[in-house]
Design an enzyme around this catalytic site. Structure first.
Site, PDB file in Angstrom:
ATOM      1  N   GLU A  50      35.355 -10.755   0.261  1.00  0.00           N
ATOM      2  CA  GLU A  50      34.390 -11.424   1.106  1.00  0.00           C
ATOM      3  C   GLU A  50      33.999 -12.764   0.527  1.00  0.00           C
ATOM      4  OE1 GLU A  50      31.204  -8.792   1.901  1.00  0.00           O
ATOM      5  OE2 GLU A  50      30.887  -9.630   3.890  1.00  0.00           O
ATOM      6  N   GLU A  64      -7.319  -6.309 -13.571  1.00  0.00           N
ATOM      7  CA  GLU A  64      -8.543  -6.553 -12.798  1.00  0.00           C
ATOM      8  C   GLU A  64      -9.201  -7.873 -13.158  1.00  0.00           C
ATOM      9  OE1 GLU A  64     -11.166  -3.181 -12.936  1.00  0.00           O
ATOM     10  OE2 GLU A  64      -9.986  -2.220 -11.351  1.00  0.00           O
TER      11      GLU A  64
END
Lengths: 95, 508
Positions: free
Chosen positions: B71, B314
């Site tokens: 390909e 956090e």
């Protein structure tokens, strides 16, 4: 008119290849009348050339000259197609 | 023709792909001298998988290989992976990898004039195998053959012939083939009927607004493998990486060495401190002091001269440094000394599996003996239930495999009591669970701590009060005559424990 260079990539001892060799010789003798140089290449013996020419199927006939390059796969039993492609300067599929 | 020979070859076993995690789920690798089909949609990573198999052959196992491309132009293929540590271009130059280029030439479409086969292709591949003494081959992707060759019956027949030829040459091969969608048939053009006793699928699904890549082994003839879909990630350095989550056994060596949690009273509650190779989950509502607890855990590591790592999801690094300084913890100084590191990142920056891979890389590189994750629940936001559990399992097992102690914090949704989704997902994975809770006692909000579980050790069962002072967390006496703390409905009891026990075991 310039000379035509054809290369037929085959696998020796293969039925389709043998048939293609017979067919292209007939076409050369009858239709192209000696204005053609034909080279037969056994991909098993010369794999590097097959690699270089990116041969996928056998038999494959390549028209090297005159440009543009043409590829025909198959045992060349469809002579009308072979002759049309070899005779045409342009890609018949694009017409 | 040589059936007896194949039977001999069958017993030879498997060839490792060298792809991290994959060989574990495949119980060693892909079948030797056989062809394995990889199906996948566009962009599922099948070409990369195949190239990695080939490159690893040279790099890790000294096995040369053949790359057959149907390909993409080979130069493009090599360029696409040149940033990876595979050295594909060098191996091609050195003759360790031979390329068979079958990619279509633009404007040179072949015209068919009679019958043909693909003997030329097979010859070229055989030649390449002989030239390099290849043990591996990849064919990428055979679907591209079909439009090139027109007659699909020929392609299927010839592919079968090719597979037989590869087998006879003792080559282990991978064939990739496109799938139209993730849940349809294995491959387009019914290729699998002709070429593969061994089939695997790569998927690339949209899930919770993130890509989730998985690999599934559909079948391997005569061999054992794990079933189900396993997540993998594509990394810019290593290529494909699987987290062999389901293969993780938590049977790592259980050491007897105890370390300090950073809070003396908590160490006492844990009968001397947590084990060096254990993972602690700290769960509590917002404001109960989980980040403080993680900071003290880090401080103890720093003080003991351990290599200490804080993974924060956090707060930013600047915030963490500032807050820690307020508790008298010098993150900056420890960083400068080089044995402490903070990695702060937004959970949304990457998918959970990518977080896991990155965390593993950081751990491999920094080699910490003590790690805190603050917080797990922030990471849970960017996941679904299953991938989150896999993540926790992955990080837990990695910490254990390197012998590091871990503390994970988890925020519960409810202020008072309650069990979060996180806990139910992961409470069986971690070794110890510490619960922090708000307790209302006589109209006053107080905080309670308890060690809910500690694998392999005696631990305090009481719920103790703790206060947060200028030097961090201080644990005090157990709450007396208060029930319902863990469930969040703390209530004073009028009778004391002795009386309660008395009621349970009444005198005859």
């Amino acid at each position: 008119m310039s000379e035509m260079l054809l290369q037929l990539y085959v696998v020796a001892d293969n039925v389709l290849s043998k048939r293609a060799i017979d067919n292209i010789r007939d076409i050369c003798d009858q239709s192209l009348k000696g204005r053609v140089r034909l080279e037969i290449i056994d991909v098993v013996k010369e794999p590097d050339r097959a690699e270089h020419a990116k041969i996928l199927a056998t038999p494959t006939l390549i028209r090297r000259l005159p440009p543009p390059l043409r590829r025909i796969v198959g045992d060349l039993s469809d002579r009308g197609m072979v002759e049309a492609v070899l005779a045409s300067p342009a890609d018949p599929l694009q017409e | 023709m040589t059936n007896h020979k194949y039977t001999e070859l069958d017993s030879l076993g498997v060839v490792p792909t060298g792809i991290a995690g994959f060989d574990q789920i495949a119980h060693g690798g892909i079948p030797q001298n056989r062809t394995t089909l990889i199906g996948g949609t566009a962009g599922s990573g099948k070409t990369l998988f195949a190239l990695q198999f080939l490159a690893n052959g040279v790099e890790k196992y000294g096995e040369n290989g053949v790359l057959v491309t149907f390909e993409e132009d080979p130069e493009d293929l090599v360029r696409n992976v040149q940033n990876l540590d595979w050295h594909l271009d060098e191996h091609i130059d050195d003759g360790r990898i031979a390329v068979v280029d079958v990619s279509p030439v633009p404007g040179e479409a072949a015209i068919s004039a009679g019958k043909y086969d693909l003997s030329a292709l097979i010859s070229r591949i055989e030649h390449a195998v002989r030239k390099t003494d290849a043990k591996r081959a990849i064919l990428d992707s055979v679907g591209a053959l079909f439009p090139q060759v027109i007659d699909s019956q020929v392609v299927r027949h010839e592919l079968h012939r090719l597979v037989v030829a590869l087998r006879a040459m003792g080559v282990t091969s991978l064939i990739t083939v496109e799938r139209a969608d993730e849940d349809g048939p294995v491959a387009r053009y019914n290729v699998e009927e002709f070429v593969a006793d061994n089939v695997m699928l790569l998927r690339n699904r949209q899930e919770s607004e993130r890509r989730r890549r998985t690999v599934e082994i559909v079948k391997i003839r005569g061999a054992d493998h794990l079933t189900g879909e396993f997540p993998f990630t594509i990394d810019l350095k290593e290529g494909l990486t699987l987290s062999p989550l389901a293969t993780i056994t938590l049977s790592h060596e259980a050491g007897e060495v105890r370390i300090s949690s950073g809070i003396g009273e908590l160490d006492k509650m844990c009968h001397g401190g947590p084990f060096q190779d254990s993972i602690i989950l700290v769960s509590g509502a917002t404001g109960t002091g989980k980040t403080l607890m993680a900071s003290q855990f880090m401080k103890a590591g720093i003080a003991a001269g351990e290599r200490t790592l804080l993974l924060a999801f956090e707060e930013s690094e600047a915030q963490l440094v500032r807050n820690a300084a307020a508790w008298g913890i010098d993150y900056r100084g420890a960083q400068e000394q080089g044995h402490f590191r903070i990695v702060a990142e937004y959970p949304e920056n990457r998918s959970l599996i990518d977080h896991l891979v990155r965390i593993k890389q950081i751990i491999e590189e920094f080699k910490p003996t003590r790690v805190a994750v603050d917080s797990l629940s922030a990471l849970e936001r960017v996941s679904n239930g299953r991938s989150f559990r896999e993540f926790v399992l992955g990080i837990t097992s990695h910490l254990k495999s390197v012998g590091a102690a871990g503390m994970f914090t988890n925020t519960t949704d409810k202020l008072m009591g309650g069990e979060s989704i996180t806990e139910t997902h992961i409470s069986t994975i971690t070794d110890s669970i510490i619960i922090l809770r708000y307790v209302e006692v006589r109209g006053e909000m107080r905080r309670g701590i308890t060690v809910l579980k500690m694998r392999g050790s005696y631990h305090d069962n009481e719920i103790r009060e703790y206060v947060i002072g200028s030097e961090g967390m201080h644990i005090r006496e157990p709450f007396r005559n208060v029930t319902g703390i863990l469930s969040g409905s703390g209530a004073r009891t009028l009778i004391d424990d002795r009386a309660a026990l008395g009621e349970l075991f009444p005198d005859e």
